[in-house]
Design a protein around this motif. Sequence first.
Motif, PDB file in Angstrom:
ATOM      1  N   LEU A  84     -25.125  -7.939   8.137  1.00 28.77           N
ATOM      2  CA  LEU A  84     -23.699  -7.600   8.121  1.00 28.77           C
ATOM      3  C   LEU A  84     -23.114  -7.640   9.524  1.00 28.77           C
ATOM      4  N   THR A  86     -20.371  -5.657  11.814  1.00 30.18           N
ATOM      5  CA  THR A  86     -19.604  -4.417  11.894  1.00 30.18           C
ATOM      6  C   THR A  86     -18.308  -4.662  12.653  1.00 30.18           C
ATOM      7  N   ARG A  87     -17.424  -3.680  12.595  1.00 34.24           N
ATOM      8  CA  ARG A  87     -16.179  -3.762  13.370  1.00 34.24           C
ATOM      9  C   ARG A  87     -16.479  -3.880  14.863  1.00 34.24           C
ATOM     10  N   CYS A 120      -9.346  -8.651   9.288  1.00 33.03           N
ATOM     11  CA  CYS A 120     -10.638  -9.068   8.729  1.00 33.03           C
ATOM     12  C   CYS A 120     -11.192  -8.019   7.769  1.00 33.03           C
ATOM     13  N   PHE A 121     -11.026  -6.753   8.110  1.00 33.91           N
ATOM     14  CA  PHE A 121     -11.580  -5.666   7.300  1.00 33.91           C
ATOM     15  C   PHE A 121     -10.569  -5.108   6.291  1.00 33.91           C
ATOM     16  N   HIS A 122      -9.433  -5.782   6.132  1.00 36.29           N
ATOM     17  CA  HIS A 122      -8.417  -5.324   5.188  1.00 36.29           C
ATOM     18  C   HIS A 122      -8.998  -5.245   3.781  1.00 36.29           C
ATOM     19  N   VAL A 124     -11.537  -3.568   2.846  1.00 39.84           N
ATOM     20  CA  VAL A 124     -12.985  -3.348   2.858  1.00 39.84           C
ATOM     21  C   VAL A 124     -13.243  -1.864   3.050  1.00 39.84           C
ATOM     22  N   ASN A 126     -16.415  -0.552   3.215  1.00 36.36           N
ATOM     23  CA  ASN A 126     -17.647  -0.366   3.975  1.00 36.36           C
ATOM     24  C   ASN A 126     -17.393  -0.506   5.475  1.00 36.36           C
ATOM     25  N   ILE A 129     -19.178  -6.075   6.969  1.00 34.84           N
ATOM     26  CA  ILE A 129     -18.923  -7.109   5.954  1.00 34.84           C
ATOM     27  C   ILE A 129     -20.053  -8.128   5.934  1.00 34.84           C
ATOM     28  N   LYS A 133     -17.521 -12.983   3.510  1.00 30.77           N
ATOM     29  CA  LYS A 133     -16.227 -12.367   3.842  1.00 30.77           C
ATOM     30  C   LYS A 133     -15.814 -12.769   5.256  1.00 30.77           C
ATOM     31  N   TRP A 137     -12.584 -15.117   6.236  1.00 31.65           N
ATOM     32  CA  TRP A 137     -11.558 -14.676   7.193  1.00 31.65           C
ATOM     33  C   TRP A 137     -11.375 -15.717   8.301  1.00 31.65           C
TER      34      TRP A 137
END
Length: 167
Positions: A84, A86-87, A120-122, A124, A126, A129, A133, A137
Motif C-alpha cells: 500500500l 500511505t499519505r 488521491c485519498f478522496h 478512502v 483507510n 491505498i 487506486k 489517480w
Amino acid sequence: MQQIFRMLMKLFQRARLEKPGQVDPRAAEFTLSLLVAMYDRSGTGYVKTRSAAAALISLSGDTLLAKYRAFFKFYAVPDGKETLITRSALRSLLTDLNQIPAIVGEGCTLSCVEIAIHDCFHGVLNAAIVEEKFLSWLRSEPAVLLWLPTCYRLSATEMISHKARCR
C-alpha cells in the motif's frame, strides 16, 4: 552520493553498449549534478536513493504506466498480503517529483502537494491505498504532476515525421 554515482556509471555503461555513440561519456557526471541540484540544495553531500530513483524513473524513456508502477514500488510499504501507499509516502513521492520542474522555476507550492494527496485519498477510509487506486489517480493526470505526461507525450512524438509540406 558515491553510491548513486557508481550506480549511474553502471547504468550509462550499459546504455553505451546498447546505443554506441549516443551516450555522452560524462552522462553519469551530468546526471549526478542534476540530482544534487534538485535534492541537495543545502550542500550536505547526501541525496536520498529513493529521491534519485524517482527522478531517474520520471526522466526515463519508459511508458507512463511503467513509470507509475515503479513509483508505487519505490514508495509503497508492505502491509500483510498487500502493498500500500500511505499519505506520508505519497507526500514524499510528490515532494520528490516536484523538485524536477522546480529546478527550472516551475515547481508548485506545498499546498499543491496537499491538495493532490487529498484528491488521491478522496473517499478512502483507510490510511493507505492499493496500487490500482494509485494508478487510477495518476491516470487522471493530477495538476501537480501534469508536467510528467506532457513531457512523455513530447518525447514520444520527437521521432515522428509527417510528409506534409507547408506553403
